[in-house]
Design a protein around this motif. Structure first.
Motif, PDB file in Angstrom:
ATOM      1  N   CYS A   1       0.875  -1.281   0.054  1.00 59.60           N
ATOM      2  CA  CYS A   1      -0.027   0.077   0.153  1.00 59.60           C
ATOM      3  C   CYS A   1       0.643   1.276   0.060  1.00 59.60           C
ATOM      4  N   GLU A   2       1.854   1.345   0.638  1.00 56.67           N
ATOM      5  CA  GLU A   2       2.616   2.595   0.983  1.00 56.67           C
ATOM      6  C   GLU A   2       4.152   2.337   0.411  1.00 56.67           C
ATOM      7  N   GLY A   3       4.792   1.001  -0.215  1.00 58.00           N
ATOM      8  CA  GLY A   3       5.867   1.101  -0.740  1.00 58.00           C
ATOM      9  C   GLY A   3       7.006   1.212   0.169  1.00 58.00           C
TER      10      GLY A   3
ATOM     11  N   CYS B   1      10.752   8.669 -13.022  1.00 54.64           N
ATOM     12  CA  CYS B   1       9.738   8.745 -13.505  1.00 54.64           C
ATOM     13  C   CYS B   1       9.299   9.098 -14.854  1.00 54.64           C
TER      14      CYS B   1
ATOM     15  N   TYR C   1       7.985   2.559  -9.329  1.00 53.81           N
ATOM     16  CA  TYR C   1       6.928   2.628  -8.334  1.00 53.81           C
ATOM     17  C   TYR C   1       7.232   1.487  -7.313  1.00 53.81           C
TER      18      TYR C   1
ATOM     19  N   ARG D   1       5.321   1.356  -4.574  1.00 53.76           N
ATOM     20  CA  ARG D   1       4.154   0.790  -4.051  1.00 53.76           C
ATOM     21  C   ARG D   1       3.538  -0.377  -5.092  1.00 53.76           C
ATOM     22  N   TRP D   2       3.136  -1.463  -4.508  1.00 51.85           N
ATOM     23  CA  TRP D   2       2.654  -2.607  -5.333  1.00 51.85           C
ATOM     24  C   TRP D   2       1.552  -2.265  -6.200  1.00 51.85           C
ATOM     25  N   TRP D   3       0.523  -1.619  -5.546  1.00 50.44           N
ATOM     26  CA  TRP D   3      -0.664  -1.197  -6.289  1.00 50.44           C
ATOM     27  C   TRP D   3      -0.364  -0.194  -7.397  1.00 50.44           C
ATOM     28  N   ALA D   4       0.631   0.792  -7.057  1.00 54.20           N
ATOM     29  CA  ALA D   4       1.085   1.811  -8.029  1.00 54.20           C
ATOM     30  C   ALA D   4       1.507   1.129  -9.183  1.00 54.20           C
TER      31      ALA D   4
ATOM     32  N   VAL E   1      -1.053  -0.472 -11.525  1.00 56.99           N
ATOM     33  CA  VAL E   1      -1.621   0.647 -12.244  1.00 56.99           C
ATOM     34  C   VAL E   1      -0.879   0.959 -13.259  1.00 56.99           C
ATOM     35  N   ALA E   2       0.277   1.300 -12.900  1.00 52.35           N
ATOM     36  CA  ALA E   2       1.358   1.962 -14.022  1.00 52.35           C
ATOM     37  C   ALA E   2       1.222   0.842 -15.191  1.00 52.35           C
TER      38      ALA E   2
END
Length: 378
Positions: free
Chosen positions: A23-25, A47, A82, A84-87, A90-91
């Motif tokens: 969630c936070e990386g 990035c 990224y 964060r796993w979720w980020a 999404v990427a």
């Protein structure tokens, strides 16, 4: 803390920490995963670079299928940038959607199949690689903890050895103290008592009028004084204190008393003392013992008439120099005795050097003299 250690502390070691990572990386100072963090660039630079490469790869795919080779650079970088796993997920979905748009614009009938396969494979593989990294860093954590434990154990062993050595030294000192007290000290007390008794008897029977009586009286008084001095030295040794001669008026006064005490041996002694403002106790003891032992050797072996004792400081070398020179018969090639060997050991313990050389060429009587020189760093 090293960079690798900083990376280590950013990786979770329990389930709650792993969920927080998703969630936070990571809390890496650079905000990116290895190996990108070794470049020490801000996260926004990575990035910008990653999405520039992504746009270039998608644009290239519009014109040539070979441009898909750029995906092998873009896709890993999305995982690295990224944290964060979720980020990261999404990427990759955004990049996959861009790939699908390119295929749709080109008019491919299966415009959605290749992007879907790519996204699924990349997400599965990337997630698996992420957990492999976590396991790797957990192993490194365990190894570091083991190394720290071994280092702590080694330190504890060193401390134990040092404590045992200190205890052994203290026990040996205590044993020698008892031996000195029970033997030498008691012997000096007996000598003092015998000298006092002889002085009293001499005073009662002779009245101290004759020359022989006065001479004998003087010798007995000297015996008593020497015995008392050595008794004080023995007691100081037992108590672990500095020599009693140094505790009264300091080193210079002790040296003057020492030279005066040798003048009854028909010795003409010249003493020059130039001491620094501050001299450590070990150095003072060494100077006193060197002069004491050297004068004792002169009295017993040299048959000298004159002795020069000089204690000075060399401003060039920063050394304290002790010189005892006599005009006696010289060493004559005799091996070093216990006294000279102990003197040399004492000087070398303080980081200095001791030399024993002839003072001069043989004179008309064949006397070469002896000069003892000790140099010790201040």
């Amino acid at each position: 803390m090293t960079r690798e250690t900083q990376d280590l502390v950013s990786w979770p070691r329990d389930l709650r920490g792993k969920l927080r990572l998703a969630c936070e990386g990571t809390d890496s100072p650079t905000g990116v995963y290895p190996p990108l963090d070794r470049a020490d660039l801000p996260r926004w630079v990575w990035c910008l670079l990653t999405w520039t490469l992504a746009a270039a790869a998608l644009l290239g795919v519009f014109y040539s299928e070979l441009a898909m080779l750029g995906f092998f650079i873009v896709l890993p970088m999305l995982w690295w940038v990224y944290t964060r796993w979720w980020a990261a997920v999404v990427a990759h979905l955004v990049f996959g959607a861009g790939f699908a748009v390119v295929g749709y614009v080109k008019g491919d009938e299966a415009w959605w199949i290749n992007p879907l396969i790519m996204v699924v494979v990349v997400l599965v593989a990337g997630t698996w690689v992420t957990w492999v990294h976590i396991v790797r860093f957990e192993a490194i954590h365990a190894l570091e903890a083991k190394e720290e434990a071994l280092a702590a154990l080694a330190r504890a062993q060193d401390e134990l050895v040092a404590a045992e050595r200190t205890a052994g030294t203290a026990a040996e000192h205590e044993r020698w103290s008892r031996e000195v007290h029970d033997t030498l000290a008691q012997g000096f007390i007996s000598v003092v008592n015998l000298a006092q008794t002889a002085l009293n008897d001499l005073s009662e029977h002779s009245g101290g009028d004759s020359h022989e009586a006065r001479t004998l009286y003087g010798l007995l008084a000297e015996i008593e004084a020497v015995a008392r001095d050595n008794l004080a030295e023995a007691r100081a040794l037992v108590a672990g204190e500095s020599p009693s001669a140094l505790r009264d008026d300091g080193l210079e006064a002790a040296l003057r008393r020492l030279t005066r005490s040798q003048e009854h041996h028909a010795l003409d002694i010249s003493l020059i003392v130039e001491l620094p403002a501050q001299t450590v106790s070990a150095l003072q003891v060494a100077v006193l013992r060197i002069v004491q032992e050297s004068l004792s050797n002169v009295v017993r072996h040299a048959q000298a008439g004159h002795v020069d004792v000089v204690v000075s400081v060399s401003s060039e070398t920063g050394e304290l120099i002790v010189t005892v020179a006599d005009d006696g018969v010289g060493a004559g090639g005799a091996p070093e005795g216990t006294g000279l060997t102990g003197m040399r050991s004492r000087v070398e313990t303080l980081g200095g050097t001791l030399t024993v050389d002839p003072l001069q060429e043989p004179d008309e009587r064949g006397r070469v003299g002896t000069v003892v020189e000790a140099r010790m760093p201040l």
